[in-house]
Design a protein around this motif. Structure first.
Motif, PDB file in Angstrom:
ATOM      1  N   THR A   1      36.565  33.368  41.516  1.00 48.52           N
ATOM      2  CA  THR A   1      37.881  33.881  41.145  1.00 48.52           C
ATOM      3  C   THR A   1      38.692  32.773  40.492  1.00 48.52           C
ATOM      4  O   THR A   1      38.895  31.707  41.087  1.00 48.52           O
ATOM      5  CB  THR A   1      38.631  34.406  42.378  1.00 48.52           C
ATOM      6  OG1 THR A   1      37.847  35.436  42.997  1.00 48.52           O
ATOM      7  CG2 THR A   1      39.989  34.969  41.978  1.00 48.52           C
TER       8      THR A   1
ATOM      9  N   LYS B   1      42.082  31.015  38.678  1.00 49.26           N
ATOM     10  CA  LYS B   1      43.531  30.983  38.850  1.00 49.26           C
ATOM     11  C   LYS B   1      44.155  30.567  37.526  1.00 49.26           C
ATOM     12  O   LYS B   1      43.856  29.499  36.989  1.00 49.26           O
ATOM     13  CB  LYS B   1      43.912  29.991  39.955  1.00 49.26           C
ATOM     14  CG  LYS B   1      45.388  30.013  40.309  1.00 49.26           C
ATOM     15  CD  LYS B   1      45.663  29.109  41.502  1.00 49.26           C
ATOM     16  CE  LYS B   1      47.133  29.169  41.893  1.00 49.26           C
ATOM     17  NZ  LYS B   1      47.420  28.303  43.071  1.00 49.26           N
TER      18      LYS B   1
ATOM     19  N   LYS C   1      46.560  29.080  34.969  1.00 49.65           N
ATOM     20  CA  LYS C   1      47.523  27.989  34.983  1.00 49.65           C
ATOM     21  C   LYS C   1      47.667  27.453  33.566  1.00 49.65           C
ATOM     22  O   LYS C   1      46.675  27.059  32.946  1.00 49.65           O
ATOM     23  CB  LYS C   1      47.053  26.873  35.932  1.00 49.65           C
ATOM     24  CG  LYS C   1      48.098  25.809  36.196  1.00 49.65           C
ATOM     25  CD  LYS C   1      47.595  24.853  37.272  1.00 49.65           C
ATOM     26  CE  LYS C   1      48.657  23.837  37.621  1.00 49.65           C
ATOM     27  NZ  LYS C   1      48.207  22.902  38.674  1.00 49.65           N
TER      28      LYS C   1
ATOM     29  N   TYR D   1      38.859  27.191  38.151  1.00 46.86           N
ATOM     30  CA  TYR D   1      37.990  27.679  39.220  1.00 46.86           C
ATOM     31  C   TYR D   1      37.618  26.528  40.156  1.00 46.86           C
ATOM     32  O   TYR D   1      37.425  25.387  39.717  1.00 46.86           O
ATOM     33  CB  TYR D   1      36.686  28.251  38.650  1.00 46.86           C
ATOM     34  CG  TYR D   1      36.854  29.497  37.823  1.00 46.86           C
ATOM     35  CD1 TYR D   1      36.585  30.754  38.356  1.00 46.86           C
ATOM     36  CD2 TYR D   1      37.257  29.421  36.492  1.00 46.86           C
ATOM     37  CE1 TYR D   1      36.719  31.904  37.589  1.00 46.86           C
ATOM     38  CE2 TYR D   1      37.401  30.559  35.716  1.00 46.86           C
ATOM     39  CZ  TYR D   1      37.129  31.796  36.271  1.00 46.86           C
ATOM     40  OH  TYR D   1      37.263  32.926  35.512  1.00 46.86           O
TER      41      TYR D   1
END
Length: 340
Positions: free
Chosen positions: A21, A23, A25, A31
């Protein structure tokens, strides 16, 4: 599926199907693809290339299985990708292909470097206590280590502390409690590289270092374990420390600039064979050298440090997924009864 088909698959879809999953940013997906506190694996904004700050390498989707899943060649990599995506995946042939992601700026910014201090007011420092918990003598390790202060590049005020070894890229391979609630984790501050220590005599001179045998360690902790337990004379060996099996190419690149000599390897004995495969690959890249495999010294354990901790009866558990026996299940052989 062919190479063109594989390269048309966005990496976020490919990673998502494997349970990773990301993220988001600053417009890019990050990851945590291994056990780490800060995600160090990032995709380009187009999501067709990746870069791993922890290993210092990057690539496209074809390179991913080769780097992380032991795919031996492009054909095996495509087979792995096809297996992940499944037969029902619809390839989009009109997607634009992009080049490999170039190395980025380091994930962390170096703030300060100091000599490694084992003691603070006669008490072991936190870093020294961590080494001692792994059976490593902080005083013997100190000449090879530095205390590091660093910060997240995106948040310069978030100071972090650790200890580490300088590498050939003038970066630092670091162990740090990145979060107060976590244990010590591996990371790199600056460029990723191998650490080289040339043999020195008692006067700290290196005139004849090129005639000495090289010892190759595949982790910092194994190297420091050797420094703790070995009682050879000063200047007996040169050392090269690869901070992870993926660093073998950088090790070969450095060593092949030298006159061929003798090198002894202390590889990892992982349950999946990655450590031994890395050693054999390094041997293959250095055909003119004489090689020795020293892993027989700890053949029932994952690495030298694990055996050392077992012998000291320290509380350490092999990493998840390692099928080597945990310490509590290893029985020392009972002495045979003497015949009367």
């Amino acid at each position: 599926m062919n190479i063109k088909d594989a390269k048309s698959i966005p990496l976020d879809e490919f990673l998502d199907r494997q349970g990773y999953t990301g993220k988001l940013k600053a417009g890019r997906l990050w990851y945590a693809i291994r056990e780490e506190s800060h995600a160090s694996f990032v995709l380009t904004r187009d999501r067709f290339a990746w870069y791993d700050h922890g290993l210092g390498v990057g690539g496209n989707i074809i390179d991913w299985p080769i780097t992380y899943k032991n795919a031996r060649d492009v054909s095996a990599s495509i087979g792995y990708i096809a297996g992940v995506m499944g037969s029902g995946y619809i390839v989009q042939p009109d997607r634009v292909q992009f080049k490999k992601m170039e190395p980025e700026l380091p994930h962390y910014t170096l703030v300060a470097v100091d000599d490694f201090e084992p003691y603070n007011r006669r008490e072991l420092t936190a870093h020294a206590k961590h080494l001692a918990s792994r059976g490593i003598n902080p005083e013997r390790a100190a000449p090879y280590l530095t205390d590091i202060k660093f910060a997240l590049r995106e948040d310069p005020k978030s100071l972090l502390y650790g200890f580490g070894m300088i590498n050939e890229q003038e970066g630092y391979e670091v162990r740090s409690k990145l979060f107060s609630t976590s244990g010590y984790k591996k990371t790199t501050v600056g460029g990723k590289g191998v650490s080289v220590i040339r043999a020195r005599n008692s006067d700290h001179k290196t005139e004849d270092w090129h005639t000495k045998t090289w010892l190759a360690f595949y982790s910092m902790m194994d190297f420091l374990t050797f420094i703790t337990t070995d009682h050879s004379e000063i200047g007996t060996y040169n050392f090269i420390v690869m901070h992870g099996d993926a660093m073998i190419h950088k090790a070969a690149e450095y060593l092949n600039t030298l006159l061929a000599g003798t090198i002894h390897h202390y590889c990892h004995l992982d349950s999946n064979g990655n450590g031994q495969r890395a050693m054999l690959d390094l041997m293959g890249e250095m055909p003119d050298w004489k090689h020795g495999d020293m892993s027989y010294q700890y053949h029932e354990f994952k690495d030298m440090n694990e055996k050392h901790m077992y012998e000291l009866k320290l509380d350490y558990r092999p990493a998840a997924g390692n099928t080597h026996r945990s310490f509590q299940n290893i029985q020392k052989p009972k002495p045979r009864s003497k015949k009367v």
